[in-house]
Motif scaffolding. Structure first.
Motif, PDB file in Angstrom:
ATOM      1  N   ARG A 232     -53.812  -0.695   5.126  1.00 15.97           N
ATOM      2  CA  ARG A 232     -53.727  -1.828   4.198  1.00 15.97           C
ATOM      3  C   ARG A 232     -54.808  -1.738   3.117  1.00 15.97           C
ATOM      4  O   ARG A 232     -55.996  -1.609   3.412  1.00 15.97           O
ATOM      5  CB  ARG A 232     -53.866  -3.153   4.955  1.00 15.97           C
ATOM      6  N   GLY A 233     -54.385  -1.802   1.874  1.00 17.06           N
ATOM      7  CA  GLY A 233     -55.303  -1.712   0.747  1.00 17.06           C
ATOM      8  C   GLY A 233     -55.584  -0.295   0.302  1.00 17.06           C
ATOM      9  O   GLY A 233     -56.135  -0.070  -0.772  1.00 17.06           O
ATOM     10  N   GLY A 234     -55.204   0.689   1.145  1.00 17.32           N
ATOM     11  CA  GLY A 234     -55.478   2.085   0.818  1.00 17.32           C
ATOM     12  C   GLY A 234     -54.213   2.882   0.602  1.00 17.32           C
ATOM     13  O   GLY A 234     -53.295   2.433  -0.094  1.00 17.32           O
ATOM     14  N   THR A 235     -54.158   4.064   1.211  1.00 19.74           N
ATOM     15  CA  THR A 235     -53.024   4.968   1.027  1.00 19.74           C
ATOM     16  C   THR A 235     -52.439   5.358   2.368  1.00 19.74           C
ATOM     17  O   THR A 235     -53.168   5.766   3.275  1.00 19.74           O
ATOM     18  CB  THR A 235     -53.468   6.249   0.279  1.00 19.74           C
ATOM     19  N   LEU A 236     -51.128   5.238   2.493  1.00 22.86           N
ATOM     20  CA  LEU A 236     -50.411   5.690   3.682  1.00 22.86           C
ATOM     21  C   LEU A 236     -49.574   6.908   3.296  1.00 22.86           C
ATOM     22  O   LEU A 236     -48.715   6.822   2.427  1.00 22.86           O
ATOM     23  CB  LEU A 236     -49.503   4.595   4.232  1.00 22.86           C
ATOM     24  N   VAL A 237     -49.850   8.043   3.923  1.00 29.50           N
ATOM     25  CA  VAL A 237     -49.131   9.278   3.632  1.00 29.50           C
ATOM     26  C   VAL A 237     -48.131   9.534   4.753  1.00 29.50           C
ATOM     27  O   VAL A 237     -48.494   9.562   5.931  1.00 29.50           O
ATOM     28  CB  VAL A 237     -50.095  10.473   3.498  1.00 29.50           C
ATOM     29  N   GLN A 259     -44.272  -6.156  -0.211  1.00 28.21           N
ATOM     30  CA  GLN A 259     -45.612  -6.007  -0.799  1.00 28.21           C
ATOM     31  C   GLN A 259     -45.662  -6.509  -2.233  1.00 28.21           C
ATOM     32  O   GLN A 259     -46.705  -6.950  -2.703  1.00 28.21           O
ATOM     33  CB  GLN A 259     -46.038  -4.531  -0.778  1.00 28.21           C
ATOM     34  N   GLY A 260     -44.570  -6.398  -2.937  1.00 28.46           N
ATOM     35  CA  GLY A 260     -44.574  -6.800  -4.341  1.00 28.46           C
ATOM     36  C   GLY A 260     -45.235  -5.759  -5.215  1.00 28.46           C
ATOM     37  O   GLY A 260     -45.457  -4.620  -4.824  1.00 28.46           O
ATOM     38  N   THR A 261     -45.580  -6.189  -6.444  1.00 24.95           N
ATOM     39  CA  THR A 261     -46.200  -5.292  -7.426  1.00 24.95           C
ATOM     40  C   THR A 261     -47.446  -5.965  -8.003  1.00 24.95           C
ATOM     41  O   THR A 261     -47.380  -7.123  -8.412  1.00 24.95           O
ATOM     42  CB  THR A 261     -45.213  -4.967  -8.559  1.00 24.95           C
ATOM     43  N   PRO A 262     -48.601  -5.257  -8.055  1.00 28.45           N
ATOM     44  CA  PRO A 262     -48.813  -3.901  -7.560  1.00 28.45           C
ATOM     45  C   PRO A 262     -48.825  -3.863  -6.033  1.00 28.45           C
ATOM     46  O   PRO A 262     -49.117  -4.860  -5.386  1.00 28.45           O
ATOM     47  CB  PRO A 262     -50.175  -3.520  -8.137  1.00 28.45           C
ATOM     48  N   ALA A 263     -48.508  -2.708  -5.496  1.00 31.06           N
ATOM     49  CA  ALA A 263     -48.397  -2.561  -4.051  1.00 31.06           C
ATOM     50  C   ALA A 263     -49.758  -2.725  -3.380  1.00 31.06           C
ATOM     51  O   ALA A 263     -50.767  -2.208  -3.863  1.00 31.06           O
ATOM     52  CB  ALA A 263     -47.825  -1.190  -3.715  1.00 31.06           C
ATOM     53  N   GLU A 264     -49.774  -3.483  -2.282  1.00 27.33           N
ATOM     54  CA  GLU A 264     -51.024  -3.641  -1.544  1.00 27.33           C
ATOM     55  C   GLU A 264     -51.450  -2.307  -0.934  1.00 27.33           C
ATOM     56  O   GLU A 264     -52.623  -1.946  -0.936  1.00 27.33           O
ATOM     57  CB  GLU A 264     -50.843  -4.689  -0.453  1.00 27.33           C
ATOM     58  N   THR A 265     -50.493  -1.592  -0.391  1.00 22.16           N
ATOM     59  CA  THR A 265     -50.751  -0.279   0.186  1.00 22.16           C
ATOM     60  C   THR A 265     -49.897   0.749  -0.535  1.00 22.16           C
ATOM     61  O   THR A 265     -48.690   0.573  -0.667  1.00 22.16           O
ATOM     62  CB  THR A 265     -50.403  -0.256   1.684  1.00 22.16           C
ATOM     63  N   ARG A 266     -50.545   1.785  -1.017  1.00 21.19           N
ATOM     64  CA  ARG A 266     -49.791   2.826  -1.713  1.00 21.19           C
ATOM     65  C   ARG A 266     -49.201   3.795  -0.702  1.00 21.19           C
ATOM     66  O   ARG A 266     -49.892   4.264   0.208  1.00 21.19           O
ATOM     67  CB  ARG A 266     -50.710   3.590  -2.669  1.00 21.19           C
ATOM     68  N   ILE A 267     -47.931   4.103  -0.866  1.00 17.51           N
ATOM     69  CA  ILE A 267     -47.266   5.054   0.022  1.00 17.51           C
ATOM     70  C   ILE A 267     -47.040   6.356  -0.722  1.00 17.51           C
ATOM     71  O   ILE A 267     -46.479   6.382  -1.816  1.00 17.51           O
ATOM     72  CB  ILE A 267     -45.933   4.493   0.540  1.00 17.51           C
ATOM     73  N   VAL A 268     -47.521   7.434  -0.111  1.00 17.82           N
ATOM     74  CA  VAL A 268     -47.295   8.779  -0.639  1.00 17.82           C
ATOM     75  C   VAL A 268     -46.391   9.483   0.367  1.00 17.82           C
ATOM     76  O   VAL A 268     -46.785   9.713   1.518  1.00 17.82           O
ATOM     77  CB  VAL A 268     -48.608   9.553  -0.825  1.00 17.82           C
ATOM     78  N   ALA A 269     -45.174   9.783  -0.043  1.00 18.46           N
ATOM     79  CA  ALA A 269     -44.205  10.436   0.840  1.00 18.46           C
ATOM     80  C   ALA A 269     -44.174  11.930   0.537  1.00 18.46           C
ATOM     81  O   ALA A 269     -44.121  12.337  -0.626  1.00 18.46           O
ATOM     82  CB  ALA A 269     -42.819   9.828   0.640  1.00 18.46           C
ATOM     83  N   ILE A 270     -44.228  12.735   1.582  1.00 11.41           N
ATOM     84  CA  ILE A 270     -44.190  14.189   1.442  1.00 11.41           C
ATOM     85  C   ILE A 270     -42.891  14.700   2.042  1.00 11.41           C
ATOM     86  O   ILE A 270     -42.595  14.460   3.212  1.00 11.41           O
ATOM     87  CB  ILE A 270     -45.382  14.858   2.149  1.00 11.41           C
ATOM     88  N   SER A 271     -42.120  15.373   1.233  1.00  8.92           N
ATOM     89  CA  SER A 271     -40.844  15.937   1.693  1.00  8.92           C
ATOM     90  C   SER A 271     -41.017  17.427   1.928  1.00  8.92           C
ATOM     91  O   SER A 271     -41.522  18.152   1.066  1.00  8.92           O
ATOM     92  CB  SER A 271     -39.750  15.692   0.647  1.00  8.92           C
ATOM     93  N   ASN A 272     -40.583  17.871   3.095  1.00  9.29           N
ATOM     94  CA  ASN A 272     -40.747  19.282   3.468  1.00  9.29           C
ATOM     95  C   ASN A 272     -39.411  19.859   3.914  1.00  9.29           C
ATOM     96  O   ASN A 272     -39.285  20.469   4.960  1.00  9.29           O
ATOM     97  CB  ASN A 272     -41.776  19.404   4.593  1.00  9.29           C
TER      98      ASN A 272
END
Length: 443
Positions: A232-237, A259-272
């Motif tokens: 929460r508040g940071g980055t979730l990968v 979460q709305g905008t701006p996002a409370e938690t940033r999500i970084v998705a990695i596709s492999n």
């Protein structure tokens, strides 16, 4: 190269200090001695590159007080306590405070060596982990790990800096072994959330129920905090985001929408994705894909990075040569061309393996780059890409690598480089300028 470990010996009895020091020095350790705890504290700060051996009974500050002071400075510092007969209860208390272990006089010197080995191994791991954590929070250090001067790598670094400052969710795509997780770390480290939590979950490492619990909870006794809450508040990968089932994709989408905008938690998705011809858009539900892919980074495959391949190979082989205590291999023009033409299906991860094996081959005085590349190909052929390049590109890449290697070997000595390569100074200066090589980088 492995970090050299020291052993600080603290004892008010000179004979005991010297005998322990001599024994450990014969066992290959770098020792230093102190006659009092007060003197030792002046030289044992946080991140001391070694371990401490200390007597418990000493005048002035005794071993217990000394231990407590050390633990307040660096709780990860291994301290081996030496106790006289009858002081074992005090040694047990020292273990409770944080001592690594204790020896009762008279002790077996081999036991001292055994404890020193275990303690230094633990200390090395602790310090290496600290360095890693520092690097993963240092955007500059991470960006320097993204080595290369090819246009695609210049663009990648620019994208990371730009998107790192943005606040939307990010989708990172690319082939296996290209460094997508490193890019995710860099995105976090150069952005406004750098001081917040960075949480990484490998979606492919769990079955569906376990993954649902890891991501969303509920919280139960002895279970980790759900990743959504932890980040929460940071980055979730989310590594291997394509492994999310339809129900979990729906749940993740609900979290994002809430979460709305701006996002409370940033999500970084990695596709492999491994399957040819498939993309993240093919396997993710459309509404989730477009939320995650609001910002997108594609990490280039190694085969598109041109002479970066030689730069990476040189750096990696030098590192492994240091680790193994031998010389790095000097590759020929033919071998440089083979490295540049190889298809690199495993990308940077494969190049790392090839560099290490090349160093080991060189140490034995046998083998070739071609044999390593052939061994990495399951079908043994073809070993070259179909992406042909003009001869001029191969020649320039080899020339740059040769000058770079020679400058490194001579630590920036222009005179020695001119002599070895038999180049006049003006020609060397022109070529260094052409290839973006600066003498200051080698001093």
């Amino acid at each position: 190269m492995a970090r050299p470990m020291k052993i600080a010996i603290v004892d008010d009895e000179q004979d005991m200090r010297q005998s322990i020091s001599q024994w450990l020095a014969l066992s290959g350790y770098d020792t230093e001695t102190f006659a009092s705890a007060e003197d030792a504290l002046k030289g044992l700060g946080n991140d001391y590159p070694g371990v401490v051996v200390s007597d418990i009974k000493m005048p002035g500050m005794d071993g217990m007080q000394f231990l407590k002071r050390l633990m307040s400075v660096d709780s990860g510092l291994p301290v081996i306590m030496i106790t006289g007969h009858g002081d074992v209860p005090m040694a047990v208390e020292a273990m409770r405070v944080g001592a690594f272990d204790f020896l009762e006089k008279p002790f077996n010197p081999d036991r001292m060596t055994e404890l020193a080995k275990k303690a230094t191994q633990m200390r090395r791991m602790t310090l290496d982990n600290r360095v890693l954590r520092k690097e993963l929070s240092d955007g500059g250090a991470l960006m320097r790990k993204l080595i290369g001067s090819s246009p695609v790598m210049e663009r990648l670094r620019e994208d990371i800096l730009d998107l790192g400052q943005a606040d939307g969710h990010v989708l990172i795509e690319g082939e296996t072994g290209t460094g997508k997780t490193l890019v995710a770390h860099a995105l976090h480290a150069v952005g406004a959330r750098a001081s917040k939590k960075f949480v990484l979950v490998s979606c492919g490492a769990y079955d569906e129920d376990a993954l649902a619990h890891r991501l969303f909870g509920p919280v139960e006794d002895d279970s980790p905090i759900p990743a959504i809450e932890e980040a929460r508040g940071g980055t979730l990968v989310l590594e291997d985001v394509e492994a999310l089932s339809d129900p979990l994709q729906a749940k993740l989408l609900t979290v994002i929408n809430d979460q709305g905008t701006p996002a409370e938690t940033r999500i970084v998705a990695i596709s492999n994705l491994q399957e040819r011809g498939k993309t993240s858009e093919d396997v993710l539900r459309g509404d989730l894909f477009y939320r995650l892919a609001a910002l997108k980074i594609t990490v280039p495959p190694l085969r598109q990075r041109g002479e970066d391949i030689l730069t990476l190979f040189t750096r990696l082989s030098e590192q492994y040569a240091d680790d193994y205590g031998c010389d790095a291999p000097e590759i020929s023009a033919q071998e440089a061309a083979q490295l540049l033409q190889a298809p690199w299906p495993g990308n940077v991860r494969q190049l790392i393996n090839v560099a290490e094996r090349a160093v080991l081959q060189n140490r034995r005085g046998s083998g070739s780059i071609a044999s390593l590349l052939m061994a990495d190909n399951e079908e043994a052929a073809p070993t070259m890409t179909t992406e042909g390049k003009p001869l001029k590109e191969y020649v320039e890449a080899f020339e740059r690598m040769l000058i770079d290697n020679t400058m490194r070997r001579h630590k920036g000595s222009i005179v020695n480089v001119m002599d070895e390569l038999q180049l006049p100074r003006r020609t060397l200066n022109e070529k260094m300028a052409k290839y973006g090589l600066q003498r200051s980088d080698y001093l």
